[in-house]
Design a protein around this motif. Structure first.
Motif, PDB file in Angstrom:
ATOM      1  N   GLY A  59      10.553 -46.776   1.349  1.00 46.35           N
ATOM      2  CA  GLY A  59      11.194 -45.892   2.317  1.00 46.35           C
ATOM      3  C   GLY A  59      11.680 -46.661   3.538  1.00 46.35           C
ATOM      4  N   GLN A  60      10.858 -47.636   3.982  1.00 44.59           N
ATOM      5  CA  GLN A  60      11.262 -48.449   5.146  1.00 44.59           C
ATOM      6  C   GLN A  60      12.476 -49.310   4.801  1.00 44.59           C
ATOM      7  OE1 GLN A  60       7.453 -50.303   5.646  1.00 44.59           O
ATOM      8  NE2 GLN A  60       6.767 -48.823   7.170  1.00 44.59           N
ATOM      9  N   GLU A  61      12.507 -49.849   3.570  1.00 42.68           N
ATOM     10  CA  GLU A  61      13.672 -50.649   3.152  1.00 42.68           C
ATOM     11  C   GLU A  61      14.948 -49.814   3.193  1.00 42.68           C
ATOM     12  OE1 GLU A  61      11.858 -53.925   0.043  1.00 42.68           O
ATOM     13  OE2 GLU A  61      12.786 -52.134  -0.738  1.00 42.68           O
TER      14      GLU A  61
ATOM     15  N   ASP B 165      24.744 -43.953  -2.623  1.00 42.73           N
ATOM     16  CA  ASP B 165      24.635 -43.831  -4.077  1.00 42.73           C
ATOM     17  C   ASP B 165      23.169 -43.653  -4.487  1.00 42.73           C
ATOM     18  OD1 ASP B 165      25.045 -43.772  -6.746  1.00 42.73           O
ATOM     19  OD2 ASP B 165      26.048 -45.707  -6.901  1.00 42.73           O
ATOM     20  N   GLU B 166      22.750 -42.418  -4.655  1.00 40.96           N
ATOM     21  CA  GLU B 166      21.358 -42.075  -5.024  1.00 40.96           C
ATOM     22  C   GLU B 166      20.339 -42.904  -4.230  1.00 40.96           C
ATOM     23  OE1 GLU B 166      20.578 -40.537  -8.625  1.00 40.96           O
ATOM     24  OE2 GLU B 166      22.496 -40.891  -9.566  1.00 40.96           O
ATOM     25  N   PRO B 167      20.416 -42.887  -2.903  1.00 37.76           N
ATOM     26  CA  PRO B 167      19.599 -43.815  -2.120  1.00 37.76           C
ATOM     27  C   PRO B 167      18.103 -43.534  -2.156  1.00 37.76           C
ATOM     28  CG  PRO B 167      20.704 -42.269  -0.666  1.00 37.76           C
ATOM     29  CD  PRO B 167      21.240 -42.016  -2.046  1.00 37.76           C
ATOM     30  N   PHE B 168      17.718 -42.298  -2.537  1.00 40.31           N
ATOM     31  CA  PHE B 168      16.292 -41.958  -2.465  1.00 40.31           C
ATOM     32  C   PHE B 168      15.662 -41.766  -3.843  1.00 40.31           C
ATOM     33  CE2 PHE B 168      18.050 -39.671   1.448  1.00 40.31           C
ATOM     34  CZ  PHE B 168      18.102 -40.866   2.147  1.00 40.31           C
ATOM     35  N   SER B 169      16.380 -42.136  -4.898  1.00 39.26           N
ATOM     36  CA  SER B 169      15.881 -41.804  -6.240  1.00 39.26           C
ATOM     37  C   SER B 169      14.611 -42.572  -6.584  1.00 39.26           C
ATOM     38  CB  SER B 169      16.963 -42.049  -7.280  1.00 39.26           C
ATOM     39  OG  SER B 169      17.383 -43.378  -7.192  1.00 39.26           O
ATOM     40  N   GLN B 170      14.340 -43.676  -5.876  1.00 34.54           N
ATOM     41  CA  GLN B 170      13.132 -44.434  -6.204  1.00 34.54           C
ATOM     42  C   GLN B 170      11.961 -44.112  -5.276  1.00 34.54           C
ATOM     43  OE1 GLN B 170      14.216 -48.561  -6.688  1.00 34.54           O
ATOM     44  NE2 GLN B 170      15.396 -48.039  -8.498  1.00 34.54           N
TER      45      GLN B 170
ATOM     46  N   ASP C  36       9.066 -41.361  -3.511  1.00 34.70           N
ATOM     47  CA  ASP C  36       8.311 -40.202  -3.991  1.00 34.70           C
ATOM     48  C   ASP C  36       8.834 -38.927  -3.314  1.00 34.70           C
ATOM     49  OD1 ASP C  36       6.849 -39.529  -1.586  1.00 34.70           O
ATOM     50  OD2 ASP C  36       5.637 -41.295  -1.943  1.00 34.70           O
ATOM     51  N   ALA C  37       8.400 -37.775  -3.871  1.00 33.37           N
ATOM     52  CA  ALA C  37       9.007 -36.492  -3.503  1.00 33.37           C
ATOM     53  C   ALA C  37       8.890 -36.186  -2.005  1.00 33.37           C
ATOM     54  CB  ALA C  37       8.369 -35.377  -4.319  1.00 33.37           C
ATOM     55  N   THR C  38       7.728 -36.457  -1.399  1.00 31.19           N
ATOM     56  CA  THR C  38       7.532 -36.123   0.015  1.00 31.19           C
ATOM     57  C   THR C  38       8.442 -36.982   0.885  1.00 31.19           C
ATOM     58  OG1 THR C  38       5.240 -35.816  -0.586  1.00 31.19           O
ATOM     59  CG2 THR C  38       5.735 -35.799   1.758  1.00 31.19           C
ATOM     60  N   LEU C  39       8.508 -38.274   0.537  1.00 28.93           N
ATOM     61  CA  LEU C  39       9.331 -39.191   1.318  1.00 28.93           C
ATOM     62  C   LEU C  39      10.824 -38.847   1.177  1.00 28.93           C
ATOM     63  CD1 LEU C  39       9.029 -41.612   3.139  1.00 28.93           C
ATOM     64  CD2 LEU C  39       9.074 -43.096   1.140  1.00 28.93           C
ATOM     65  N   ARG C  40      11.203 -38.410  -0.024  1.00 23.25           N
ATOM     66  CA  ARG C  40      12.611 -38.038  -0.249  1.00 23.25           C
ATOM     67  C   ARG C  40      13.016 -36.922   0.703  1.00 23.25           C
ATOM     68  NH1 ARG C  40      12.168 -38.525  -5.960  1.00 23.25           N
ATOM     69  NH2 ARG C  40      11.978 -36.287  -6.221  1.00 23.25           N
ATOM     70  N   VAL C  41      12.148 -35.930   0.867  1.00 21.87           N
ATOM     71  CA  VAL C  41      12.454 -34.799   1.748  1.00 21.87           C
ATOM     72  C   VAL C  41      12.627 -35.300   3.189  1.00 21.87           C
ATOM     73  CG1 VAL C  41      11.512 -32.659   2.703  1.00 21.87           C
ATOM     74  CG2 VAL C  41      11.310 -33.124   0.259  1.00 21.87           C
ATOM     75  N   GLU C  42      11.722 -36.200   3.599  1.00 20.69           N
ATOM     76  CA  GLU C  42      11.781 -36.771   4.954  1.00 20.69           C
ATOM     77  C   GLU C  42      13.087 -37.556   5.148  1.00 20.69           C
ATOM     78  OE1 GLU C  42       8.985 -39.995   6.607  1.00 20.69           O
ATOM     79  OE2 GLU C  42       7.720 -38.385   5.856  1.00 20.69           O
ATOM     80  N   MET C  43      13.438 -38.363   4.135  1.00 22.57           N
ATOM     81  CA  MET C  43      14.630 -39.212   4.251  1.00 22.57           C
ATOM     82  C   MET C  43      15.915 -38.379   4.261  1.00 22.57           C
ATOM     83  SD  MET C  43      13.677 -42.361   4.604  1.00 22.57           S
ATOM     84  CE  MET C  43      15.035 -43.397   4.134  1.00 22.57           C
ATOM     85  N   ARG C  44      15.909 -37.279   3.512  1.00 19.50           N
ATOM     86  CA  ARG C  44      17.095 -36.404   3.524  1.00 19.50           C
ATOM     87  C   ARG C  44      17.327 -35.877   4.931  1.00 19.50           C
ATOM     88  NH1 ARG C  44      15.072 -32.741  -1.402  1.00 19.50           N
ATOM     89  NH2 ARG C  44      15.278 -34.305  -3.014  1.00 19.50           N
TER      90      ARG C  44
END
Ligand code: ATP
Length: 364
Positions: A146-148, A167-172, A174-182
């Motif tokens: 997530g930091q990268e 281009d699918e930046p959060f696909s790698q 985990d689900a909780t972090l994806r929500v935060e990054m969005r």
């Protein structure tokens, strides 16, 4: 070629009949698409439909076979990738592992020969926005996934691009972090007012993030609309199926009205007479356990009334998902509030409001 500077930070992007084939595969097939200045659009589609190729064409990493890319009305087809005012963030962050977080974010400014004293506050400001100030001196090899991606986003945005391609930046992640990054990406792009195209194959991600969704299937854009329109008025049967969790009732259109076996009532259908399918999402249907034999047909506000038997009722967190086998042998699923009393084997009536139904012709 030097691109003109415009007053709006975000560019107007237009793709005009853009095509690219690899051997016999038409990866991008005659795509025409427009993104308004400062808009946020999700490019949504299944794996292999051509999303990454389209981003590469826009960025200038790949040459089109035909058609072109316009920024603010100017064709950029001959402009090398490094001279396009476009920021890119990939699935893998592609950072320089031997450099620090700060040096990675500063890299593009250095390439542009921005003096260090001007670059430093821009980099520091950007690191604060992606919440990485405390890690500015750390080598990027020692960061979490997530930091990268935060570094990759900061590196793209620090150059004040007029168009941001993700281009699918959060696909790698985990689900909780994806929500935060969005949430972070949405806040950053809104603040920068940069036009953004976000590639994903995840419907939920597209709906949560974007104002507009462009749906890509087999190299073509099959619809571009606000997210809720895809739910309530899918532009095609393929689009409805890609969004998933929808009911399909096979039937027939006669004199512009859809009917199906076992249903009372009919739906106005703007398709030619012949075989057709009605599509309605489970959450838009109403279920009643009233016995309706001898009751009148649907009211004006309703479209169809269907009788059947409840065959399963599953708790799904926010709702109860009830499967119904209809008298006409078809089946459908209805979402009802948690706590609704439905027993397996109950006789039930399903009402499909007119506004919930879309009909597609299935004849040739
Ligand atoms: P994913 O979500 O899996 O990344 P995608 O929607 O981004 O997929 P693309 O990567 O654009 O799809 O690929 C579209 C089609 O073009 C696929 O059939 C792919 O195999 C093909 N393709 C892409 N790049 C090349 C290439 N350099 N050489 C040959 N075929 C390619």
């Amino acid at each position: 070629m030097t691109l003109p500077t415009a007053s709006s930070p975000g560019a107007r992007l237009r793709l005009v009949n853009l095509s690219k084939a690899f051997g016999g595969t038409r990866a991008v097939d005659n795509v025409t698409l427009e993104l308004g200045p400062g808009s946020f659009t999700a490019l949504l589609g299944p794996s292999g439909c051509g999303k990454s190729t389209m981003l590469s064409l826009i960025a200038g990493l790949v040459d089109a076979d035909s058609g072109g890319v316009e920024l603010d009305g100017h064709r950029v087809d001959g402009v090398p990738a490094e001279h396009r005012p476009i920021g890119l963030v990939f699935q893998k962050p592609l950072l320089f592992p031997h450099l620090s977080v700060e040096a990675n974010v500063a890299f593009g400014l250095r390439m542009r020969q921005v003096p260090r004293r001007e670059a430093r506050p821009l980099v520091r400001d950007m690191l604060a926005k992606v919440q990485l100030s405390a890690l500015a001196g750390r080598r990027v090899g020692a960061l979490s996934g997530g930091q990268e991606q935060r570094v990759a986003i900061a590196r793209a945005l620090v150059l004040s691009p007029r168009l941001l391609l993700l281009d699918e930046p959060f696909s790698q992640l985990d689900a909780t972090l994806r929500v935060e990054m969005r949430a972070l990406v949405r806040a950053l792009t809104d603040e920068a007012k940069v036009t953004t195209l976000f590639v994903t194959h995840d419907q939920a991600e597209a709906v949560e993030l974007a104002e507009d969704i462009a749906l890509m299937l087999d190299g073509r854009i099959t619809g571009q609309a606000a997210a809720d329109v895809f739910y309530t008025r899918p532009p095609s049967l393929a689009a409805a199926r890609f969004f998933g969790a929808t009911n399909e009732l096979p039937g027939h259109v006669d004199a512009g009205r859809f009917t199906c076996p076992g249903a009372r009532g009919s739906v106005l259908a703007d398709v030619p007479d012949g075989p057709a399918v009605l599509v309605a999402r489970p959450e838009t249907l109403q279920l009643s356990t009233e016995v309706l034999s001898g009751t009148p047909g649907p009211t004006v506000a309703e479209a169809l009334r269907l009788c059947g038997i409840a065959t399963t009722a599953r708790f799904a967190g926010t709702h109860l998902s009830v499967d119904v086998r209809l008298d006409g042998e078809a089946a459908l699923t209805v979402h009802v509030p948690v706590g609704t009393s439905v027993e397996l084997g109950d006789d039930v009536t399903v009402t499909a409001p007119r506004s919930a139904c879309t009909v597609f012709g299935t004849g040739r």
